[in-house]
Design a protein around this motif. Structure first.
Motif, PDB file in Angstrom:
ATOM      1  N   UNK A  35     -31.392  10.281  74.642  1.00 40.14           N
ATOM      2  CA  UNK A  35     -30.364   9.145  74.968  1.00 40.14           C
ATOM      3  C   UNK A  35     -31.238   8.532  76.190  1.00 40.14           C
ATOM      4  N   UNK A  36     -32.001   9.224  77.174  1.00 40.30           N
ATOM      5  CA  UNK A  36     -32.573   8.656  78.060  1.00 40.30           C
ATOM      6  C   UNK A  36     -33.503   7.834  77.804  1.00 40.30           C
ATOM      7  N   UNK A  37     -34.087   7.823  76.781  1.00 36.88           N
ATOM      8  CA  UNK A  37     -35.258   7.107  76.058  1.00 36.88           C
ATOM      9  C   UNK A  37     -34.829   5.708  75.514  1.00 36.88           C
ATOM     10  N   UNK A  38     -33.492   5.523  75.198  1.00 36.55           N
ATOM     11  CA  UNK A  38     -33.099   4.338  74.669  1.00 36.55           C
ATOM     12  C   UNK A  38     -31.966   3.593  75.175  1.00 36.55           C
ATOM     13  N   UNK A  39     -31.253   4.498  76.328  1.00 41.68           N
ATOM     14  CA  UNK A  39     -29.981   3.872  76.799  1.00 41.68           C
ATOM     15  C   UNK A  39     -30.164   2.539  77.252  1.00 41.68           C
ATOM     16  N   UNK A  40     -28.846   2.014  77.052  1.00 40.38           N
ATOM     17  CA  UNK A  40     -28.817   0.651  78.008  1.00 40.38           C
ATOM     18  C   UNK A  40     -28.156   0.841  79.144  1.00 40.38           C
ATOM     19  N   UNK A  41     -27.928  -0.286  80.025  1.00 42.86           N
ATOM     20  CA  UNK A  41     -27.133   0.032  81.354  1.00 42.86           C
ATOM     21  C   UNK A  41     -26.125   0.401  81.153  1.00 42.86           C
TER      22      UNK A  41
END
Length: 179
Positions: A35-41
């Motif tokens: 998740x941390x690699x592609x998360x949005x704001x």
């Protein structure tokens, strides 16, 4: 001013997002789907609202972040009845300077041992990453469960924080309901 570790607020979300995206870039480049690699704001904001997201600031600048999730408190299923560490990232400019170690030490000792009184903590990582599993094992984490996620073999590792309390509760096995 030095280093300060504190809980993130929604005002920190954009900076936490930036540190996460840059910190997770090597995993994204390896096509590890965390998740941390592609998360949005919006996902970062939701993480800050729902979990205990800690940041390490150096001279007022956020340079690392880690989240402690308490899934049972949110009515979510979890593999273990212990806090779950995830979404751990260090600004690439500060890698190999002990920043990540300092943040994890703080969370494990000051938060989970001293405040929460957690008998153990667990986390997960991709087994194909060249060094993450060994880093966590060096910190005292021991693998206890493997699972496929998004095409990757994920290993769950647990660290006992309080031997006496952990022994009292027994070695709780995997609690996931396989559906």
């Amino acid at each position: 001013m030095g280093d300060v570790i504190r809980l993130a607020t929604l005002d920190d979300a954009a900076i936490v997002h930036d540190v996460s995206i840059r910190g997770y870039k090597p995993l994204k480049d390896m096509d590890i789907k965390f998740v941390g690699a592609t998360a949005d704001l919006a996902t970062v904001e939701e993480n800050i609202r729902r979990n205990a997201n800690y940041v390490l600031e150096r001279d007022g600048r956020i340079i690392a972040t880690v989240t402690v999730a308490f899934p049972w408190a949110l009515g979510e299923r979890s593999i273990q009845p212990y806090p779950f560490i995830w979404w751990f990232a260090v600004d690439p400019e500060f890698k190999r300077q002990g920043v990540g170690t300092a943040l994890l030490d703080y969370v494990e000792q000051r938060v989970l041992v001293d405040q929460i009184k957690a008998p153990a903590v667990y986390l997960a990582t991709a087994t194909r990453h060249p060094w993450l599993v060994s880093i966590y094992e060096h910190r005292g984490y021991v693998g206890f469960y493997e699972h496929e996620y998004e095409g990757d073999n994920i290993v769950f590792l647990r660290k006992v924080l309080n031997e006496e309390l952990f022994a009292e509760l027994g070695n709780v096995e995997v609690l996931v309901n396989q559906e």
